[in-house]
Design an enzyme around this catalytic site. Structure first.
Site, short mmCIF file in Angstrom:
data_model
loop_
_atom_site.label_atom_id
_atom_site.label_comp_id
_atom_site.label_asym_id
_atom_site.label_seq_id
_atom_site.Cartn_x
_atom_site.Cartn_y
_atom_site.Cartn_z
N GLU A 287 1.16 15.91 -2.59
CA GLU A 287 1.29 14.37 -3.10
C GLU A 287 0.00 13.65 -3.68
O GLU A 287 -0.94 14.28 -3.10
CB GLU A 287 1.59 13.94 -1.49
CG GLU A 287 3.18 14.35 -0.99
CD GLU A 287 3.23 14.02 0.15
OE1 GLU A 287 2.59 13.18 1.01
OE2 GLU A 287 4.43 14.16 0.95
N LYS B 128 0.18 19.72 1.60
CA LYS B 128 0.70 20.03 3.05
C LYS B 128 1.63 21.10 3.01
O LYS B 128 2.42 21.48 1.99
CB LYS B 128 1.84 18.88 3.32
CG LYS B 128 1.11 17.47 3.70
CD LYS B 128 2.02 16.20 3.50
CE LYS B 128 1.37 14.83 3.21
NZ LYS B 128 2.35 13.65 3.63
N ASP C 273 -4.29 5.30 -1.96
CA ASP C 273 -5.72 4.36 -1.57
C ASP C 273 -5.21 3.09 -1.14
O ASP C 273 -5.41 1.90 -1.64
CB ASP C 273 -6.51 4.37 -2.73
CG ASP C 273 -8.05 3.80 -2.20
OD1 ASP C 273 -8.21 4.11 -0.95
OD2 ASP C 273 -8.81 3.61 -3.16
N CYS D 1 -41.38 -13.05 0.71
CA CYS D 1 -41.98 -14.35 0.22
C CYS D 1 -42.72 -14.95 1.27
O CYS D 1 -41.95 -15.29 2.52
CB CYS D 1 -41.29 -14.98 -0.57
SG CYS D 1 -41.88 -16.84 -0.50
N TYR E 75 21.05 -13.09 -7.43
CA TYR E 75 20.42 -12.75 -6.16
C TYR E 75 20.21 -13.96 -5.39
O TYR E 75 20.31 -13.99 -4.32
CB TYR E 75 19.34 -11.99 -6.30
CG TYR E 75 18.43 -11.36 -5.15
CD1 TYR E 75 18.86 -10.12 -4.49
CD2 TYR E 75 17.63 -12.15 -4.32
CE1 TYR E 75 18.30 -9.81 -3.35
CE2 TYR E 75 17.09 -11.80 -3.37
CZ TYR E 75 17.21 -10.58 -2.69
OH TYR E 75 16.87 -10.37 -1.39
N ASP E 76 19.49 -15.01 -6.28
CA ASP E 76 18.89 -16.27 -5.57
C ASP E 76 20.21 -16.98 -5.08
O ASP E 76 20.31 -17.52 -4.10
CB ASP E 76 18.42 -17.00 -6.74
CG ASP E 76 16.81 -16.42 -6.91
OD1 ASP E 76 16.41 -15.45 -6.22
OD2 ASP E 76 16.29 -16.86 -7.94
N TYR F 164 5.67 8.88 3.59
CA TYR F 164 5.09 10.08 3.49
C TYR F 164 5.19 11.12 4.81
O TYR F 164 4.78 12.34 4.66
CB TYR F 164 3.72 10.30 2.55
CG TYR F 164 2.70 9.68 3.26
CD1 TYR F 164 2.24 9.88 4.57
CD2 TYR F 164 2.22 8.46 2.49
CE1 TYR F 164 1.05 9.15 4.99
CE2 TYR F 164 0.81 7.79 3.00
CZ TYR F 164 0.59 7.93 4.40
OH TYR F 164 -0.54 7.43 4.85
N LYS G 109 -10.29 14.97 -1.92
CA LYS G 109 -10.84 13.71 -2.51
C LYS G 109 -11.34 13.83 -3.89
O LYS G 109 -12.23 14.87 -4.15
CB LYS G 109 -12.17 13.40 -1.54
CG LYS G 109 -11.69 13.29 -0.29
CD LYS G 109 -11.04 11.37 0.03
CE LYS G 109 -11.10 11.32 1.35
NZ LYS G 109 -12.08 10.24 1.70
N ALA H 229 19.03 -14.35 -10.92
CA ALA H 229 19.88 -15.87 -10.69
C ALA H 229 20.84 -15.46 -9.67
O ALA H 229 21.18 -16.42 -8.71
CB ALA H 229 20.23 -16.49 -11.91
N SER I 265 -5.55 11.57 11.10
CA SER I 265 -5.97 11.50 9.82
C SER I 265 -5.90 12.97 9.16
O SER I 265 -5.56 13.98 9.87
CB SER I 265 -7.37 10.88 9.91
OG SER I 265 -8.13 11.01 8.52
N LEU I 266 -6.76 13.28 8.15
CA LEU I 266 -6.71 14.66 7.68
C LEU I 266 -8.25 15.06 7.39
O LEU I 266 -9.17 14.21 6.99
CB LEU I 266 -5.94 14.41 6.26
CG LEU I 266 -4.58 14.30 6.03
CD1 LEU I 266 -4.23 14.03 4.63
CD2 LEU I 266 -3.72 15.28 6.63
#
Ligand code: IVH
Length: 444
Positions: free
Chosen positions: A110, A282, A114, A418, A32-33, A219, A306, A30, A78-79
């Site tokens: 890490e 890494k 996903d 069909c 914060y609002d 990351y 993975k 409240a 990418s990896l």
């Protein structure tokens, strides 16, 4: 008034950081609002006082017609993948062979979140651009949508010029709630949290994105001018500047310990409040990273482990035949409901009769189910040892199950169709469904 606006901005950004990044709120909602509304009042009366880092932009600004393209100043790579422990050992050997004999290596491990990769750019500490990865060279400008993600700081603790990278994701709880609501409103459910996150960040109306509860873990560094020695230091810098980093990250000195950590994580994977599809390993030292270098596509100092697709056993109760728009007959496995990779599965496509024969599946069999690419459920194989003798072969009907017309197999195709194109009720119904669908005239 300008001073008061700045005071409110700083206070609200601080409370936001405590709530969404540190998960340690210090004031009631409240309060914060109340402060947020005070700031909205000031900005409505004096629009010139609104700044790019004002928390009032988090509710979502103007609707875009399309996303502008952004060329990444440093390509978003990418990896390479590892699928088992042997692949991981081979990675470790490659890393060590690029360094001096006996040189020590530390691995930062890490979670592989996903979601979808995002780049966030700050100028003098103020958030100025958010972009998707796209093909790694060119992505889409989703700045307005990123502003609505509460764990993305609008202002850093120091006035840095920096680009960071991370993963936008949808927490499992938000994903389930969103799907429930979508089904209630007659919309299609998202297949998994990754699709939901990707679909959300590509919404053209940021106000819709603001409702989607997206989150982010940072990351990696993009373009920057910091002098850092290690990845660990980069993560620490992200944390100090107000970014959310994953608290589960660990450092190990040998690949055996990395393996143990991976095995432990696989055990607790389903208890996490978000989806992970693997782990990322890494090399910690940035000077070692530089020595090890890149292939034409991926860094050689990092790899993605993975997780194997989750497989479960259930019983094949029946095979149902559906007739599609083009008259094609598709067998669908009707299964005893079972939970796989976070959702309950009771049906799985069997594609065509040939595949059922090839896999040797009988009705009544216990079968192994898995989600292909963790999305579409598929029947992998029957468990022959669990047969009781009561199982029986699936036989394709001799006539269309919907209209009794004759079936035919076009030359060179595995599909059976069909022959009653003009008046088979299933073909007419599916044709109509297709006609109004998003791929055709897109009627709401
Ligand atoms: S590092 C050059 N770290 O996985 C290194 N990627 O398969 C860039 N991902 O495109 C990536 N969690 O979208 C990194 N902790 C993590 C990650 C992560 C998820 C995604 C990212 C990347 C993909 C590669």
């Amino acid at each position: 008034m300008e001073k008061r606006a700045e005071e409110l901005r700083n206070l609200l950004n601080k409370y936001n950081h405590e709530y969404y990044v540190l998960d340690k709120p210090t004031v009631p909602d409240a309060e914060y609002d109340r402060l947020l509304h005070a700031l909205i009042d000031i900005e409505t009366t004096y629009p010139e006082l609104q700044t790019l880092d004002s928390p009032t932009v988090r509710v979502g600004g103007a609707v875009s017609e399309k996303f502008e393209k952004v060329t990444h100043r440093v390509p978003m790579l990418s990896l390479g993948n590892a699928f088992n422990m042997d692949d991981l050992k081979a990675f470790d050997e490659r890393v060590r062979s690029s360094l001096s004999p006996g040189e020590e290596v530390e691995y930062v491990v890490e979670f592989k979140i996903d979601g979808l990769a995002i780049s966030l750019r700050y100028e003098k500490g103020v958030f100025v651009q958010g972009a998707t990865r796209g093909d790694g060279i060119e992505g889409e400008d989703t700045t307005e949508n990123c502003r609505t993600i509460k764990s993305i700081p609008l202002k850093l603790h120091e006035p840095l010029d920096i680009e960071v990278r991370g993963e936008v994701f949808m927490p499992t709880k938000s994903f389930l709630a969103l799907n429930e609501q979508r089904l209630k409103e007659g919309e299609d459910a998202f297949a998994n949290p990754r699709n939901a996150a990707a679909g959300s960040i590509r919404q053209l109306d940021p106000k819709e994105v603001a409702k989607r509860n997206l989150d982010v873990f940072i990351y990696a560094l993009g373009e920057h001018n910091l002098s850092l020695e290690s990845h660990k230091m980069a993560l620490y810098t992200f944390h100090k500047q107000g970014f959310k980093i994953n608290p589960e990250t660990r450092i190990f000195k040998n690949i055996m310990d990395v393996e143990t950590f991976i095995e432990q994580t696989i055990q607790k994977r389903n208890d996490l409040p978000y989806d992970i599809d693997g782990m990322v390993i890494k090399v910690n030292s940035l000077s070692q990273q530089e020595k090890i270098g890149f292939t034409s596509k991926v860094p050689k100092w990092a790899i993605a482990f993975k997780f194997p697709a989750e497989e479960v056993v259930t019983r094949l109760v029946d095979v149902e035949i559906t007739v599609g728009r083009t008259g094609q007959l598709t067998p669908t496995a009707i299964l005893e409901p079972v939970s796989v990779a976070g959702t309950t599965v009771s049906r799985a496509t069997l594609h065509n009769e040939e595949i059922i024969k090839e896999k040797g599946i009988k009705i009544g069999d216990h079968v192994v189910i898995r989600k292909a690419g963790d999305i579409i459920p598929e029947v992998v194989r029957p468990i022959i040892e669990r047969r009781t003798g009561e199982e029986f072969d699936f036989v394709l009907p001799s006539h269309c199950p919907e209209c009794e017309s004759e079936l035919y197999q076009p030359e060179g195709e595995v599909a059976i169709r069909c022959s009653n194109q003009a008046s088979c009720p299933a073909q007419i119904r599916e044709g109509l469904v297709h006609f109004v669908s998003r791929d055709a005239v897109d009627l709401k």
